[in-house]
Design a protein around this motif. Sequence first.
Motif, PDB file in Angstrom:
ATOM      1  N   ASP A  57     -22.288 -34.872 -18.722  1.00 42.05           N
ATOM      2  CA  ASP A  57     -23.335 -35.082 -17.722  1.00 42.05           C
ATOM      3  C   ASP A  57     -24.664 -34.525 -18.230  1.00 42.05           C
ATOM      4  O   ASP A  57     -25.722 -35.082 -17.963  1.00 42.05           O
ATOM      5  CB  ASP A  57     -22.971 -34.378 -16.413  1.00 42.05           C
ATOM      6  N   CYS A  82     -27.627 -36.572 -19.366  1.00 38.59           N
ATOM      7  CA  CYS A  82     -27.099 -37.502 -20.350  1.00 38.59           C
ATOM      8  C   CYS A  82     -27.459 -38.956 -20.053  1.00 38.59           C
ATOM      9  O   CYS A  82     -27.817 -39.714 -20.935  1.00 38.59           O
ATOM     10  CB  CYS A  82     -25.586 -37.372 -20.334  1.00 38.59           C
ATOM     11  N   SER A  83     -27.358 -39.331 -18.789  1.00 33.00           N
ATOM     12  CA  SER A  83     -27.457 -40.744 -18.438  1.00 33.00           C
ATOM     13  C   SER A  83     -28.859 -41.303 -18.664  1.00 33.00           C
ATOM     14  O   SER A  83     -29.018 -42.390 -19.192  1.00 33.00           O
ATOM     15  CB  SER A  83     -27.060 -40.935 -16.980  1.00 33.00           C
ATOM     16  N   ARG A 122     -31.673 -39.228 -19.847  1.00 37.58           N
ATOM     17  CA  ARG A 122     -32.485 -38.371 -20.741  1.00 37.58           C
ATOM     18  C   ARG A 122     -33.633 -37.665 -20.018  1.00 37.58           C
ATOM     19  O   ARG A 122     -34.627 -37.277 -20.636  1.00 37.58           O
ATOM     20  CB  ARG A 122     -33.064 -39.167 -21.921  1.00 37.58           C
ATOM     21  N   ASP A 133     -22.745 -39.345 -24.190  1.00 39.43           N
ATOM     22  CA  ASP A 133     -22.619 -40.126 -22.964  1.00 39.43           C
ATOM     23  C   ASP A 133     -21.225 -40.753 -22.895  1.00 39.43           C
ATOM     24  O   ASP A 133     -20.511 -40.654 -21.903  1.00 39.43           O
ATOM     25  CB  ASP A 133     -23.700 -41.217 -22.957  1.00 39.43           C
TER      26      ASP A 133
END
Length: 281
Positions: free
Chosen positions: A253, A50-51, A53, A248
């Motif tokens: 996560d 998520c953070s 990509r 996000d």
Amino acid sequence: EDSVIKLLSSIGEKPKKAESSKEGPLKIYELIRGIEKEQFEIFYQPKINCSDRTIYGVEALSRLNHPRLGLVFPDQFIDAMERTSLINELTRYILEKSLEHWKHWHRHGYLLNLAINISPKELNNLDFPEYVLGLLKKKSIPPEFLTLEITETALDLDHADSLEVLDRLSMHGIQLSIDDFGTGHSSLERLRIFPFDELKVDKSFMLHARENDSDRAIVESSVMLAKRLGLKVVFEGIENSDLYNMSDHLGGDIIQGYYMSRPIPEQDLLKWIENWIKKNS
Ligand code: C2E
Ligand code: MG
Ligand code: MG
Ligand code: MG
């Protein structure tokens, strides 16, 4: 509404699905033949961090390439296979094939986490951990790169063997994921008893998390709970840019869904990965 989602998800990937659904689940002899003739194929759906990509890994999803019906989906064969020992043969086939694929990706420079869906039937078999660990050793793949996804409803709370099996797998570094979280009874107790590393919030909650307050409440409390217990949170069912952009913020996560990619045939995966990296760097 459910049928609309089914219809949408049948576009593209599953041209023959309507046909096979009409005929109902496959017959046992078709499944036996499927195993014998190696008609099962593995599609892979990416799991994205998520953070930033980047690609976390892929989930292996089985399809049966039926000689008459074409591509048949798990809802047409998993239940029947679970009622017989055929599911154990499918699991072994998928594991061995996908670990070979893992090595192929590795040779191309990609270190992916590989997630496999495991039937509860495997968890009654005390030899299962040794079998999996033996395979990983034979193929020189570190256990940390394998995730076993277990559907929440399938986990029998009273079964001492399943706890022992999961403990042994976990002890050796294999990642355990509770799939479809929130759909079963006693969700919380399962989390307390079993050594999970990852929690996948069921896509039914995610799909309407934006406009439906109670769905969002379930997502948010699942996230909170998972974080407190030190589990990674996966959101599945990320179907559109709204969900992609809010995941996000909601504390996910890892995300997975049609918006990033449908499950794709093995031969197309490396191409997809290269494209994703190009687009996101
Ligand atoms: P699952 O493990 O929860 O996998 C997610 C399912 O949701 C997959 O369906 C996937 O194609 C679908 N999906 C992915 N992204 C989206 C999205 O954005 N929106 C929507 N609406 N759906 C999405 P699939 O491949 O038909 O598999 C269904 C279930 O069958 C899986 O659910 C898993 O429980 C089971 N399954 C699949 N392959 C195997 C296998 O090899 N062994 C076992 N035991 N079970 C399997
Ligand atoms: Mg799964
Ligand atoms: Mg799921
Ligand atoms: Mg499921």
